[in-house]
Design an enzyme around this catalytic site. Structure first.
Site, PDB file in Angstrom:
ATOM      1  N   SER A  27       0.757  -1.190   0.173  1.00 62.20           N
ATOM      2  CA  SER A  27      -0.026  -0.039   0.067  1.00 62.20           C
ATOM      3  C   SER A  27       0.789   1.194  -0.130  1.00 62.20           C
ATOM      4  O   SER A  27       2.033   1.064   0.596  1.00 62.20           O
ATOM      5  CB  SER A  27      -0.760  -0.039   1.306  1.00 62.20           C
ATOM      6  OG  SER A  27      -1.604   1.412   1.467  1.00 62.20           O
ATOM      7  N   TYR A  30      -2.138  -1.122  10.332  1.00 60.57           N
ATOM      8  CA  TYR A  30      -2.143  -1.399   9.012  1.00 60.57           C
ATOM      9  C   TYR A  30      -1.001  -1.058   8.244  1.00 60.57           C
ATOM     10  O   TYR A  30      -0.356  -1.742   7.606  1.00 60.57           O
ATOM     11  CB  TYR A  30      -3.258  -0.624   8.409  1.00 60.57           C
ATOM     12  CG  TYR A  30      -3.664  -0.915   6.909  1.00 60.57           C
ATOM     13  CD1 TYR A  30      -4.177  -1.983   6.419  1.00 60.57           C
ATOM     14  CD2 TYR A  30      -3.174  -0.020   6.044  1.00 60.57           C
ATOM     15  CE1 TYR A  30      -4.402  -2.219   4.936  1.00 60.57           C
ATOM     16  CE2 TYR A  30      -3.458  -0.146   4.626  1.00 60.57           C
ATOM     17  CZ  TYR A  30      -4.212  -1.231   4.312  1.00 60.57           C
ATOM     18  OH  TYR A  30      -4.594  -1.434   2.902  1.00 60.57           O
TER      19      TYR A  30
HETATM   20  P1  NDP Z   1     -11.732  -5.835   0.309  1.00 56.34           P
HETATM   21  O1  NDP Z   1     -12.086  -5.745   1.871  1.00 56.34           O
HETATM   22  O2  NDP Z   1     -12.848  -5.373  -0.760  1.00 56.34           O
HETATM   23  O3  NDP Z   1     -11.324  -7.075  -0.040  1.00 56.34           O
HETATM   24  C1  NDP Z   1     -10.452  -7.942   0.736  1.00 56.34           C
HETATM   25  C2  NDP Z   1     -10.868  -9.376   0.543  1.00 56.34           C
HETATM   26  O4  NDP Z   1      -9.993 -10.204   1.681  1.00 56.34           O
HETATM   27  C3  NDP Z   1     -12.210  -9.759   1.341  1.00 56.34           C
HETATM   28  O5  NDP Z   1     -13.026 -10.463   0.536  1.00 56.34           O
HETATM   29  C4  NDP Z   1     -12.112 -10.296   2.502  1.00 56.34           C
HETATM   30  O6  NDP Z   1     -12.990 -11.171   3.055  1.00 56.34           O
HETATM   31  C5  NDP Z   1     -10.750 -11.222   2.337  1.00 56.34           C
HETATM   32  N1  NDP Z   1     -10.083 -11.665   3.598  1.00 56.34           N
HETATM   33  C6  NDP Z   1     -10.015 -11.072   4.672  1.00 56.34           C
HETATM   34  N2  NDP Z   1      -9.420 -11.746   5.756  1.00 56.34           N
HETATM   35  C7  NDP Z   1      -9.115 -12.936   4.795  1.00 56.34           C
HETATM   36  C8  NDP Z   1      -8.693 -14.285   5.386  1.00 56.34           C
HETATM   37  N3  NDP Z   1      -8.267 -14.352   6.648  1.00 56.34           N
HETATM   38  N4  NDP Z   1      -8.618 -15.109   4.449  1.00 56.34           N
HETATM   39  C9  NDP Z   1      -8.937 -15.143   3.169  1.00 56.34           C
HETATM   40  N5  NDP Z   1      -9.454 -13.844   2.729  1.00 56.34           N
HETATM   41  C10 NDP Z   1      -9.832 -12.898   3.726  1.00 56.34           C
HETATM   42  O7  NDP Z   1     -10.344  -5.113   0.242  1.00 56.34           O
HETATM   43  P2  NDP Z   1      -9.717  -4.299  -1.174  1.00 56.34           P
HETATM   44  O8  NDP Z   1     -10.299  -5.393  -2.244  1.00 56.34           O
HETATM   45  O9  NDP Z   1     -10.069  -2.905  -1.117  1.00 56.34           O
HETATM   46  O10 NDP Z   1      -8.317  -4.611  -0.652  1.00 56.34           O
HETATM   47  C11 NDP Z   1      -7.494  -5.585  -1.317  1.00 56.34           C
HETATM   48  C12 NDP Z   1      -6.065  -5.267  -1.087  1.00 56.34           C
HETATM   49  O11 NDP Z   1      -5.540  -4.265  -1.627  1.00 56.34           O
HETATM   50  C13 NDP Z   1      -5.906  -5.658   0.369  1.00 56.34           C
HETATM   51  O12 NDP Z   1      -4.518  -6.268   0.734  1.00 56.34           O
HETATM   52  C14 NDP Z   1      -5.669  -4.129   0.767  1.00 56.34           C
HETATM   53  O13 NDP Z   1      -4.815  -3.860   2.140  1.00 56.34           O
HETATM   54  C15 NDP Z   1      -4.746  -3.498  -0.212  1.00 56.34           C
HETATM   55  N6  NDP Z   1      -5.079  -1.982  -0.373  1.00 56.34           N
HETATM   56  C16 NDP Z   1      -6.351  -1.505  -0.915  1.00 56.34           C
HETATM   57  C17 NDP Z   1      -6.607  -0.187  -0.924  1.00 56.34           C
HETATM   58  C18 NDP Z   1      -8.063   0.574  -0.982  1.00 56.34           C
HETATM   59  O14 NDP Z   1      -7.955   1.757  -1.046  1.00 56.34           O
HETATM   60  N7  NDP Z   1      -8.881  -0.241  -1.168  1.00 56.34           N
HETATM   61  C19 NDP Z   1      -5.377   0.705  -0.936  1.00 56.34           C
HETATM   62  C20 NDP Z   1      -4.210   0.011  -0.536  1.00 56.34           C
HETATM   63  C21 NDP Z   1      -3.956  -1.040  -0.476  1.00 56.34           C
HETATM   64  P3  NDP Z   1     -14.138 -10.492   3.942  1.00 56.34           P
HETATM   65  O15 NDP Z   1     -15.039  -9.769   3.434  1.00 56.34           O
HETATM   66  O16 NDP Z   1     -14.810 -11.899   4.429  1.00 56.34           O
HETATM   67  O17 NDP Z   1     -13.340  -9.943   5.382  1.00 56.34           O
END
Ligand code: NDP
Length: 254
Positions: A136, A149
């Site tokens: 990130s 985070y």
């Molecule tokens: P979302 O919350 O939309 O998606 C994250 C997904 O990861 C969810 O489906 C979540 O499931 C799943 N997840 C969480 N815990 C687990 C676990 N233990 N095992 C398997 N799956 C899991 O987030 P984003 O799509 O926005 O983020 C994707 C990546 O991008 C992340 O790593 C985030 O940190 C990074 N990122 C995002 C930014 C943004 O602005 N959106 C900015 C910078 C980085 P559930 O819904 O059940 O929790």
């Protein structure tokens, strides 16, 4: 018929039903890959052709090895691994409990470690591979109230470089994408659900040189490039995709 760029490739995407993960799965499938969307919860809509759901908790070693057994049996290999599962906790360190700290490190850091560790043997089978981690911009600079985070994303950046050094000699490339503000459920949770959210969102848009946040499709475009042959010499790098946000002098920020 023309061969698609990712035909005969198998892609595993963790967080595959999340905001960014869903767009990545669709894009890789469109480019011809067979895609396994692995996540805690199955999607509530039917998946497009070429995308298969598998349940996964990235923090649990037996859940990860079960997934790899299934991929080995059904697809036989992994060519592309995208570690997109992640969570965010919006707190200062004083408000962060040890449980919070351990939980976010378990998903964002240990999850990336475990899934990569057990994917590597399946990647070696084809003699090449591309691993794309999710860092990130918060791994470089900090937003207020995101202490744990930010720490996890810094750890993912360091892990990405280390993995690239170790596995480059076997033609496995490792990169991290470091998004800025991307419009997903995670971002909505960051904005919260009280106060003048629209004004806050507009202020955030305005502070970007591109005057908007990113979309999951913007991220999927970079994943597609890093996954494919055009990126054959790209490894060990942290690819910031933030609409120019972090290119600005500090005084321009909110
Ligand atoms: P979302 O919350 O939309 O998606 C994250 C997904 O990861 C969810 O489906 C979540 O499931 C799943 N997840 C969480 N815990 C687990 C676990 N233990 N095992 C398997 N799956 C899991 O987030 P984003 O799509 O926005 O983020 C994707 C990546 O991008 C992340 O790593 C985030 O940190 C990074 N990122 C995002 C930014 C943004 O602005 N959106 C900015 C910078 C980085 P559930 O819904 O059940 O929790």
């Amino acid at each position: 018929m023309t061969k698609l760029p990712l035909e005969n490739r198998v892609a595993l995407v963790t967080g595959g039903t999340g905001g960014i993960g869903t767009a990545i799965c669709k894009r890789l499938a469109k480019e011809g890959a067979v895609v396994i969307a692995a996540d805690r919860h199955a999607p509530n809509v039917e998946l497009p052709e070429g995308i298969f759901f598998h349940d996964l908790d990235v923090t649990q070693e037996d859940s990860v090895t079960k997934l790899m057994d299934s991929v080995e049996y059904n697809q036989g290999q992994i060519d592309i691994l995208v570690n997109a599962a992640g969570i965010e906790i919006e707190k200062t360190i004083e408000d962060t409990s040890l449980d919070d700290w351990n939980r976010i490190f378990a998903v964002n850091v240990t999850g990336t470690f475990l899934v990569s560790k057990y994917a590597l043997p399946l990647m070696r089978k084809t003699g090449a591979g591309s691993i794309i981690n999710f860092g990130s911009y918060d791994g470089f600079i900090a937003d207020p109230q995101l202490a744990a985070y930010c720490a996890t994303k810094g750890a993912v950046h360091a892990l990405t470089r280390a993995m690239a050094c170790d596995h480059g000699p076997e033609n496995i490339r490792v990169n991290a994408i470091c998004p800025g503000y991307i419009d997903t459920p995670m971002l909505q949770s960051f904005f919260g659900d009280s106060g003048d959210i629209e004004s806050l969102q507009q202020a955030v848009r305005d502070v970007h040189p591109m005057r908007r946040y990113g979309t999951p499709d913007d991220i999927a475009g970079l994943v597609n490039w890093l996954a494919g042959d055009e990126a054959r010499y790209a490894s060990g790098q942290l690819w910031v995709l933030d609409g120019g946000l972090t290119a600005q002098v500090q005084q321009m920020r909110l």
